[in-house]
Design an enzyme around this catalytic site. Structure first.
Site, PDB file in Angstrom:
ATOM      1  N   SER A  83     -11.100   0.658  -6.750  1.00  0.00           N
ATOM      2  CA  SER A  83     -10.719   1.209  -8.048  1.00  0.00           C
ATOM      3  C   SER A  83     -11.809   1.268  -9.096  1.00  0.00           C
ATOM      4  O   SER A  83     -11.600   0.903 -10.254  1.00  0.00           O
ATOM      5  CB  SER A  83      -9.570   0.389  -8.628  1.00  0.00           C
ATOM      6  OG  SER A  83      -8.415   0.949  -8.233  1.00  0.00           O
ATOM      7  N   LYS A 132     -10.565  10.800  -1.470  1.00  0.00           N
ATOM      8  CA  LYS A 132      -9.150  11.031  -1.751  1.00  0.00           C
ATOM      9  C   LYS A 132      -8.902  12.418  -2.340  1.00  0.00           C
ATOM     10  O   LYS A 132      -7.946  13.086  -1.984  1.00  0.00           O
ATOM     11  CB  LYS A 132      -8.689   9.971  -2.739  1.00  0.00           C
ATOM     12  CG  LYS A 132      -7.283   9.577  -2.566  1.00  0.00           C
ATOM     13  CD  LYS A 132      -6.972   8.385  -3.419  1.00  0.00           C
ATOM     14  CE  LYS A 132      -7.532   8.578  -4.804  1.00  0.00           C
ATOM     15  NZ  LYS A 132      -7.729   7.396  -5.580  1.00  0.00           N
ATOM     16  N   GLY A 181     -12.137   2.068  -2.487  1.00  0.00           N
ATOM     17  CA  GLY A 181     -10.786   1.494  -2.528  1.00  0.00           C
ATOM     18  C   GLY A 181     -10.680   0.291  -3.443  1.00  0.00           C
ATOM     19  O   GLY A 181      -9.681  -0.416  -3.433  1.00  0.00           O
ATOM     20  N   GLU A 208       0.828  -1.220   0.000  1.00  0.00           N
ATOM     21  CA  GLU A 208       0.000   0.000   0.000  1.00  0.00           C
ATOM     22  C   GLU A 208       0.852   1.255   0.000  1.00  0.00           C
ATOM     23  O   GLU A 208       1.833   1.350   0.761  1.00  0.00           O
ATOM     24  CB  GLU A 208      -0.907  -0.037   1.234  1.00  0.00           C
ATOM     25  CG  GLU A 208      -2.328   0.308   0.936  1.00  0.00           C
ATOM     26  CD  GLU A 208      -2.960  -0.610  -0.118  1.00  0.00           C
ATOM     27  OE1 GLU A 208      -2.985  -0.229  -1.304  1.00  0.00           O
ATOM     28  OE2 GLU A 208      -3.425  -1.684   0.254  1.00  0.00           O
ATOM     29  N   ASP A 216      -3.587   0.621 -10.176  1.00  0.00           N
ATOM     30  CA  ASP A 216      -4.992   0.271 -10.429  1.00  0.00           C
ATOM     31  C   ASP A 216      -5.239  -0.048 -11.892  1.00  0.00           C
ATOM     32  O   ASP A 216      -5.919  -1.016 -12.236  1.00  0.00           O
ATOM     33  CB  ASP A 216      -5.904   1.435 -10.011  1.00  0.00           C
ATOM     34  CG  ASP A 216      -5.682   1.810  -8.568  1.00  0.00           C
ATOM     35  OD1 ASP A 216      -5.025   1.033  -7.861  1.00  0.00           O
ATOM     36  OD2 ASP A 216      -6.150   2.875  -8.144  1.00  0.00           O
TER      37      ASP A 216
HETATM   38  P1  NG1 Z   1      -7.406   3.819  -4.575  1.00  0.00           P
HETATM   39  O1  NG1 Z   1      -7.740   5.108  -3.978  1.00  0.00           O
HETATM   40  O2  NG1 Z   1      -7.753   2.672  -3.758  1.00  0.00           O
HETATM   41  O3  NG1 Z   1      -7.878   3.678  -5.988  1.00  0.00           O
HETATM   42  C1  NG1 Z   1      -4.886   4.801  -4.525  1.00  0.00           C
HETATM   43  C2  NG1 Z   1      -4.057   5.014  -5.796  1.00  0.00           C
HETATM   44  C3  NG1 Z   1      -3.093   3.838  -6.046  1.00  0.00           C
HETATM   45  C4  NG1 Z   1      -2.265   3.557  -4.795  1.00  0.00           C
HETATM   46  C5  NG1 Z   1      -3.218   3.370  -3.592  1.00  0.00           C
HETATM   47  C6  NG1 Z   1      -2.499   3.136  -2.285  1.00  0.00           C
HETATM   48  C7  NG1 Z   1      -5.340   6.274  -7.465  1.00  0.00           C
HETATM   49  C8  NG1 Z   1      -6.226   6.195  -8.671  1.00  0.00           C
HETATM   50  N1  NG1 Z   1      -4.937   5.107  -6.951  1.00  0.00           N
HETATM   51  O4  NG1 Z   1      -5.773   3.728  -4.705  1.00  0.00           O
HETATM   52  O5  NG1 Z   1      -2.265   4.134  -7.156  1.00  0.00           O
HETATM   53  O6  NG1 Z   1      -1.320   4.558  -4.556  1.00  0.00           O
HETATM   54  O7  NG1 Z   1      -4.046   4.517  -3.419  1.00  0.00           O
HETATM   55  O8  NG1 Z   1      -1.767   1.967  -2.330  1.00  0.00           O
HETATM   56  O9  NG1 Z   1      -4.981   7.342  -7.005  1.00  0.00           O
END
Ligand code: NG1
Length: 546
Positions: free
Chosen positions: A191, A292, A189, A60, A247
């Site tokens: 994606s 985010k 989370g 992560e 992702d």
């Molecule tokens: P999420 O927010 O789960 O899609 C994000 C980032 C990943 C990675 C993870 C932490 C985006 C689209 N994705 O994932 O690349 O950094 O956080 O491991 O920002």
């Protein structure tokens, strides 16, 4: 190598369903989408593009530090049905969604002149000399069609040039009708955004005939999975997210029954890692929406900056060469320390060794003589001093492209998490690869320990958990999971738990009984928030017969 393979384009439904390699019955969803498309647009779709969500098993917040991660595609996915539109301007799109709350949208790209948004001309302008396309995307609010537009953007600018209208290779994009449906929960989370962007990119490539070569049996493919990942990563930036690439790579390259080891340095590399039989991964949504984008300046983007500044200071302390203005990453610091040869993949053994060493070297990021209670963080002034840059240079390299907010920057804690998490990924991968030669209980326990350590590190060092995720992971372990951790960016969203096969139903029931937000949920509503998932295959396209 998996990233070099062509994007699968199926023309037989039996081949398609076979390829998905999952237990869920996808057929009803696919035929319902095709029927709805016919009802709404009065014709059969020409293609359906599919892209799955992903669950990150371990690794992560290390993809943007260029260390390898280990996600798996999930069965839940985004499907986009599309067909050429008749009697409409070139490039014009009508985008509809099966979910009523997402209303129908129409949009059209326009040629962009001199890279200036203010001088956009109409597509109908006969005298077009522009080299780029522009498509209005609203990044100030969350809109579903932004992800469709983001996918379209890259296709437009990589495959069509406004000024080349009429040239042999310069035809305009065709007008398109499309219909979207999806089962990846948004903001959890898993994606959904990457799945949307990948599916949209694929749909526009397909309907514009850019994937046709991928159908050829002689392997004369033009667009590889790696190409699609690059395109989708660039496209997602259009929605305002500076993601690391995990992702999109997972959504495009994953294969059934396997996780995918993805590394990003010196270039994108992906290889399947078969998961031991008997290990089932259960996703459970904390029901806290992980925002985010809005929380980025104190969360995601702040972490990106802290890891980058930490990397520079470590490089300086270790006497490593840095070029002027370089934004070195933690992965590059590790490589440079052992004289890594440019463009050559370091062996996993060597990388593991250097990570063990970095786990000690990272102590150099601890501030000396701190007495204000923030014993491990540094102020902006201290951070700039440690970087050995002038204030101006520091701002230019680390702050000019991003907004962050903190009184103390946790360089030590963030780097400590990154190096230890990167090592856990390599260990997890090795245990999976060697699973056949160890007793199944030992394999489960070792994988579980690594996942639990990852959660502790995310909570204490990276500080990307939240009280609900802490509670849900604790309850999951009490309910029989060998391990449980947050997955994705954190601060809300989903957990992933490792549960022995055969105990899934009892596990889900116990979590339902004990996690307060789940108590009132039954049937489909419960299945929406907690579900077992088998690794599924990556993105593909189905081409309907004439
Ligand atoms: P999420 O927010 O789960 O899609 C994000 C980032 C990943 C990675 C993870 C932490 C985006 C689209 N994705 O994932 O690349 O950094 O956080 O491991 O920002």
């Amino acid at each position: 190598m998996a990233a070099l393979e062509p994007i699968p384009v199926f023309t037989q439904l039996s081949d398609l369903y076979g390829n998905l390699g999952t237990t869920i019955d996808h057929a009803a969803k696919w035929s319902n989408l095709a029927e709805e498309f016919q009802k709404r647009f009065g014709k059969k779709p020409a293609y359906i593009a599919r892209a799955p969500g992903r669950v990150n098993l371990i690794g992560e917040h290390i993809d943007y530090c260029l260390f390898g991660v280990l996600p798996a595609a999930i069965e839940r996915d985004i499907l986009i049905a599309c067909a050429p539109k008749t009697h409409a301007d070139p490039g014009y799109v009508v985008a509809d969604n099966l979910q009523d709350k997402y209303t129908k949208q129409a949009f059209k790209p326009s040629p962009k002149r001199n890279n200036s948004v203010s001088s956009i001309s109409s597509i109908d302008d006969e005298d077009v000399h522009a080299e780029e396309w522009h498509l209005e995307i609203n990044t100030t609010e969350l809109r579903w069609e932004s992800y469709v537009k983001a996918g379209y953007y890259g296709v437009l600018n990589n495959y069509f040039t406004p000024s080349k209208r009429g040239d042999s290779d310069g035809a305009y994009p065709i007008p398109v009708d499309l219909l979207v449906t999806g089962t990846v929960p948004a903001g959890s989370g898993l994606s959904s955004s990457a799945a949307m962007v990948v599916a949209s990119t694929l749909a526009f490539l397909a309907v514009n005939g850019k994937l046709d070569a991928n159908i050829a049996k002689d392997g004369s493919n033009k667009i590889s999975k790696g190409d699609l990942v690059k395109l989708a990563v660039a496209n997602e930036k259009r929605v305002g997210v500076n993601s690391g690439g995990m992702d999109q790579a997972a959504s495009v390259i994953c294969t059934p029954s396997s996780a995918l080891y993805i590394s990003f340095f010196p270039s994108l590399f992906a290889s399947p890692v078969p998961l031991p039989s008997g290990a089932v991964f259960v996703c459970a949504n904390s029901m806290v929406v992980s925002d985010k984008a809005l929380g980025a300046k104190k969360g995601y983007n702040l972490r990106v900056v802290e890891t980058l500044v930490g990397a520079r200071i470590l490089a300086r302390q270790l006497g490593l060469p840095l070029s002027e203005g370089e934004k070195i990453t933690l992965r590059e610091v590790a490589g440079r320390l052992v004289g890594e040869v440019a463009d050559q993949e370091m062996s996993i053994e060597k990388l593991s060794e250097v990570l063990e060493r970095m786990d000690m070297e990272v102590d150099g990021l601890k501030p000396v003589g701190r007495d204000d209670g923030e014993e491990l963080g540094v102020t902006m002034e201290e951070m700039i001093r440690m970087s050995e840059l002038s204030e101006e240079e520091f701002h230019e390299i680390y702050l000019s492209w991003v907004t962050v907010e903190a009184t103390h920057f946790q360089l030590y804690k963030r780097a400590k998490h990154v190096f230890s998490e990167a090592l856990r990924v390599l260990k997890f991968r090795q245990v999976c690869l060697d699973a056949a030669s160890s007793p199944p209980e030992t394999v489960m326990q070792t994988l579980g320990d690594l996942m639990n350590e990852s959660q502790t590190s995310c909570r204490d060092l990276y500080e990307c958990s939240c009280p609900e995720l802490d509670e849900l992971t604790r309850l999951a372990r009490e309910a029989g999971a060998v391990a449980s951790r947050l997955t994705g960016a954190g601060w809300g969203g989903c957990t992933v738990s490792l549960v022995p096969e055969g105990q899934i139903a009892a596990f889900i029931q116990k979590v339902k009984d004990t996690y307060p937000p789940y108590r009132a949920l039954e049937g489909e509503k419960l299945n929406e928030v907690i579900f077992a998932t088998k690794p599924s295959s990556g993105a593909c396209v189905y081409k309907f017969g004439e």
